[in-house]
Scaffold this motif. Structure first.
Motif, short mmCIF file in Angstrom:
data_model
loop_
_atom_site.label_atom_id
_atom_site.label_comp_id
_atom_site.label_asym_id
_atom_site.label_seq_id
_atom_site.Cartn_x
_atom_site.Cartn_y
_atom_site.Cartn_z
N TYR A 160 0.82 -1.23 -0.13
CA TYR A 160 -0.10 0.02 -0.09
C TYR A 160 0.89 1.31 0.04
CZ TYR A 160 -4.20 -2.72 0.76
OH TYR A 160 -5.09 -3.85 0.76
N ASP A 161 2.15 1.16 0.54
CA ASP A 161 3.00 2.32 0.61
C ASP A 161 3.86 2.57 -0.71
OD1 ASP A 161 4.39 0.21 0.92
OD2 ASP A 161 5.64 0.96 2.49
N TYR A 162 3.50 1.66 -1.73
CA TYR A 162 4.19 1.83 -3.04
C TYR A 162 3.87 3.08 -3.71
CZ TYR A 162 5.94 0.78 -7.66
OH TYR A 162 6.88 0.95 -8.76
N LEU A 163 4.81 3.81 -4.25
CA LEU A 163 4.45 5.12 -4.86
C LEU A 163 4.31 5.06 -6.47
CD1 LEU A 163 6.93 7.36 -2.81
CD2 LEU A 163 4.64 6.91 -2.31
N GLY A 164 4.46 4.03 -7.01
CA GLY A 164 4.29 3.83 -8.42
C GLY A 164 2.83 3.66 -8.86
N ASP A 165 2.77 3.85 -10.13
CA ASP A 165 1.15 3.87 -10.78
C ASP A 165 0.85 2.41 -11.14
OD1 ASP A 165 2.43 3.85 -13.19
OD2 ASP A 165 2.26 5.97 -13.57
N LEU A 166 -0.47 2.54 -11.90
CA LEU A 166 -0.84 1.23 -12.31
C LEU A 166 0.00 0.61 -13.72
CD1 LEU A 166 -4.82 2.01 -12.17
CD2 LEU A 166 -3.24 0.56 -10.62
N ARG A 167 0.67 1.54 -14.19
CA ARG A 167 1.29 1.16 -15.42
C ARG A 167 2.56 0.08 -14.87
NH1 ARG A 167 2.92 6.84 -17.82
NH2 ARG A 167 3.11 7.28 -15.40
N THR A 168 3.02 0.18 -13.61
CA THR A 168 3.72 -0.79 -13.09
C THR A 168 3.39 -2.27 -13.37
OG1 THR A 168 4.64 0.67 -11.34
CG2 THR A 168 5.13 -1.75 -11.12
N VAL A 169 1.86 -2.45 -12.85
CA VAL A 169 1.50 -3.83 -12.95
C VAL A 169 1.34 -4.10 -14.67
CG1 VAL A 169 -0.70 -5.01 -12.96
CG2 VAL A 169 -0.15 -3.44 -11.17
N ASP A 170 0.98 -3.20 -15.37
CA ASP A 170 0.76 -3.85 -16.91
C ASP A 170 2.46 -3.98 -17.40
OD1 ASP A 170 -1.62 -2.98 -17.01
OD2 ASP A 170 -1.40 -0.94 -17.23
#
Length: 226
Positions: A185-195
């Motif tokens: 939950y404290d990760y600062l990245g966005d959803l593109r990280t998952v993609d």
């Protein structure tokens, strides 16, 4: 042998409408008008499927879905008049397998129920700490992955992502849920990280990457027929 289904909806006409079609397909249907009654029936009667409305008195569908998931991996289809994306995401996060909006076609609902049961029964082979599907093998003890006997070099995060997808076999997982669960939950990245990681993971798995399916406007799922 008859399939058994628990139908939960406070609209008696809707229950009768749906039940009639499932009876024609030789299903045994148990009905509940709210979540509280549904949980009582669920505790006493083994069922193969739960079809669950959201807006109900006493105990709504969200809470009912959450309680069922604490006890069982039984397939759950949510039916609702609510069409907002956030509602669908919440349903998937709580463990629902399918999400059908009203007005609905009972024939389509029966077909989707049959397809969901088929996917559940064709779930891959698991033996102890090993997961095997097709040519893909995952050893949860050694954290190793192989395809057709050849080792696949995954980064720790790629392995965590693959294991997370496998542990939620057949369920649609929203990107937000994957990001929070795998990266924290404290990760600062966005959803593109998952993609990006999904793309790399598929490439490394080669032909077996086909099991990681993209669900448009929802997220990803690991399934024999994604």
């Amino acid at each position: 042998m008859k399939r058994k289904m628990l139908l939960v909806d406070d609209d008696i006409l809707m229950r009768e409408f749906i039940t009639d079609y499932f009876h024609k397909e030789n299903w045994e249907v148990h009905e509940a008008e709210n979540g509280a009654i549904a949980l009582q029936i669920f505790a006493q009667t083994p069922v193969d499927l739960v079809i669950l409305d959201i807006m109900m008195p006493e105990l709504d569908g969200w809470s009912t879905c959450r309680e069922i998931r604490l006890k069982s991996n039984v397939p759950i289809i949510i039916i609702t008049a609510r069409t907002e994306d956030n509602d669908q995401l919440l349903g998937f996060e709580l463990g629902a397998d399918e999400y059908v909006t009203k007005p609905l076609s009972p024939r389509v609902l029966v077909a989707r129920a049959a397809a969901l049961i088929k996917r559940t029964e064709s779930a891959p082979h698991r033996q102890g700490n090993m997961f095997v599907q097709g040519n893909l093998s995952v050893n949860k003890l050694s954290h190793t992955v192989s395809v057709a006997g050849s080792m696949v070099n995954l980064s720790p995060k790629e392995y965590d992502l693959l294991l997370f997808l496998i542990n939620h076999y057949g369920r649609v997982l929203p990107r937000e849920y994957i990001l929070d669960s795998v990266w924290g939950y404290d990760y600062l990245g966005d959803l593109r990280t998952v993609d990006t990681h999904i793309k790399k993971l598929r490439a490394k798995l080669g032909e077996e990457g086909r099991y990681i399916g993209t669900v448009i406007r929802s997220g990803y799922k690991f399934d024999v027929e994604p």
